[in-house]
Design a protein around this motif. Structure first.
Motif, mmCIF file in Angstrom:
data_model
loop_
_atom_site.group_PDB
_atom_site.id
_atom_site.type_symbol
_atom_site.label_atom_id
_atom_site.label_comp_id
_atom_site.label_asym_id
_atom_site.label_seq_id
_atom_site.Cartn_x
_atom_site.Cartn_y
_atom_site.Cartn_z
ATOM 1 N N UNK A 210 3.660 -5.403 10.551
ATOM 2 C CA UNK A 210 5.123 -5.443 10.718
ATOM 3 C C UNK A 210 5.574 -6.840 11.150
ATOM 4 N N UNK A 211 4.817 -7.441 12.064
ATOM 5 C CA UNK A 211 5.102 -8.817 12.461
ATOM 6 C C UNK A 211 5.025 -9.741 11.246
ATOM 7 N N UNK A 212 4.014 -9.507 10.418
ATOM 8 C CA UNK A 212 3.831 -10.337 9.222
ATOM 9 C C UNK A 212 5.017 -10.200 8.263
ATOM 10 N N UNK A 213 5.537 -8.986 8.120
ATOM 11 C CA UNK A 213 6.686 -8.778 7.235
ATOM 12 C C UNK A 213 7.895 -9.567 7.740
ATOM 13 N N UNK A 214 8.153 -9.501 9.038
ATOM 14 C CA UNK A 214 9.290 -10.242 9.613
ATOM 15 C C UNK A 214 9.096 -11.746 9.397
ATOM 16 N N UNK A 215 7.887 -12.238 9.682
ATOM 17 C CA UNK A 215 7.625 -13.673 9.560
ATOM 18 C C UNK A 215 7.737 -14.137 8.109
ATOM 19 N N UNK B 113 -1.234 -10.778 3.061
ATOM 20 C CA UNK B 113 -0.018 -11.536 2.755
ATOM 21 C C UNK B 113 0.476 -11.205 1.333
ATOM 22 N N UNK B 114 -0.463 -11.182 0.379
ATOM 23 C CA UNK B 114 -0.101 -10.883 -1.010
ATOM 24 C C UNK B 114 0.502 -9.487 -1.136
ATOM 25 N N UNK B 115 0.023 -8.551 -0.301
ATOM 26 C CA UNK B 115 0.579 -7.191 -0.333
ATOM 27 C C UNK B 115 2.026 -7.184 0.155
ATOM 28 N N UNK B 116 2.300 -7.958 1.208
ATOM 29 C CA UNK B 116 3.673 -8.057 1.724
ATOM 30 C C UNK B 116 4.585 -8.648 0.652
ATOM 31 N N UNK B 117 4.114 -9.730 0.031
ATOM 32 C CA UNK B 117 4.918 -10.400 -0.997
ATOM 33 C C UNK B 117 5.226 -9.424 -2.148
ATOM 34 N N UNK B 118 4.208 -8.649 -2.536
ATOM 35 C CA UNK B 118 4.380 -7.730 -3.668
ATOM 36 C C UNK B 118 5.377 -6.614 -3.346
ATOM 37 N N UNK C 156 12.393 -9.881 -3.697
ATOM 38 C CA UNK C 156 12.832 -11.280 -3.522
ATOM 39 C C UNK C 156 11.662 -12.228 -3.278
ATOM 40 N N UNK C 157 10.550 -11.688 -2.763
ATOM 41 C CA UNK C 157 9.369 -12.525 -2.535
ATOM 42 C C UNK C 157 8.468 -12.509 -3.770
ATOM 43 N N UNK C 158 8.368 -11.325 -4.387
ATOM 44 C CA UNK C 158 7.478 -11.166 -5.536
ATOM 45 C C UNK C 158 7.907 -12.045 -6.710
ATOM 46 N N UNK C 159 9.199 -12.343 -6.818
ATOM 47 C CA UNK C 159 9.650 -13.125 -7.970
ATOM 48 C C UNK C 159 9.530 -14.634 -7.757
#
Ligand SMILES: [Zn+2]
Length: 246
Positions: free
Chosen positions: A66-71, A20-25, A29-32
């Motif tokens: 990929x599912x995680x990125x969309x969610x 999850x942290x990798x997706x956010x990074x 818009x998520x990392x900030x």
């Protein structure tokens, strides 16, 4: 009280925190988001993974990441609102890239035109949310583009009936003020385009009030400072709507 099977469903859907942290990074818009907002994002993402179905289309297989990125991207607009605002649909359909969409349009003479065109995303009335994966990956880069926010704004818009740029507002929000701010900004954009002037927002927003709300939502999440500076009234209304507690 949350039922035991709801708890179990959420526990099973909960993504690995490192993944999850990798997706956010990966997405500015998520990392900030602040650490508190990021842990809230994880809760929302888990709820979306537990509640919604993710279907691959167009001959591709959908990987877990990929599912995680969309969610995760889908969790952004409802960070404060809650996933109940997604009660109007159950399924995300993911194509590899832009996909062919059936369209039906009625022109001024009442003639119906049917055909296919290429879309990056599409929100059907009470239907699935259809997204192209390439476009999802290009979203949330801080450049004013976010197809996930765009399509989900349409879903939120139609919770109170038509897709018309007028979502159900929170108690204490002034309906007339919302209508005034949005119609003025919409009219301004239409006039700019008619007169060949530099448009103040993505020209696609001039398609309809529904598209205007969806595009303005993309800008609100993707380039908030730009929107606050160039469209302060619009930014204020969207902030009261998407972030009622801030
Ligand atoms: Zn749209």
């Amino acid at each position: 009280m949350m039922s035991w099977f709801r708890k179990r469903r959420l526990a099973r859907a909960r993504p690995d925190e490192h993944v999850f942290a990798q997706v956010v990074a990966e997405f500015p818009v998520l990392a900030r988001l602040s650490p508190d907002q990021q842990s809230c994002l994880l809760e929302r993402t888990t709820e979306i993974l537990a509640d919604k179905t993710f279907q691959a289309a167009g001959g591709m297989a959908l990987e877990d990441d990929e599912t995680l990125i969309v969610a995760t991207m889908a969790a952004l607009p409802v960070l404060e609102l809650g996933v109940d605002w997604y009660r109007g649909f159950h399924t995300f359909i993911i194509y590899p890239g832009e996909f062919q969409a059936e369209f039906e349009e009625v022109d001024e003479d009442g003639v119906v035109h049917r055909g296919r065109d290429l879309r990056a995303g599409e929100a059907w009335a009470h239907g699935p949310v259809v997204l192209g994966l390439d476009e999802v990956l290009a979203s949330g880069r801080g450049e004013g583009y976010n197809v996930v926010v765009h399509e989900l704004a349409h879903q939120i818009d139609q919770l109170n009936g038509d897709m018309d740029g007028f979502p159900p507002l929170h108690r204490g929000m002034d309906r007339q003020q919302w209508v005034d701010v949005f119609s003025q900004a919409y009219q301004r954009l239409c006039t700019e385009l008619e007169q060949g002037l530099e448009p103040s927002l993505d020209p696609y927003a001039a398609e309809s009030p529904a598209e205007f709300f969806a595009v303005a939502s993309e800008f609100y999440f993707d380039v908030p400072e730009w929107l606050a500076e160039n469209h302060p009234d619009l930014h204020h209304q969207l902030k009261r709507f998407y972030h009622p507690t801030r």
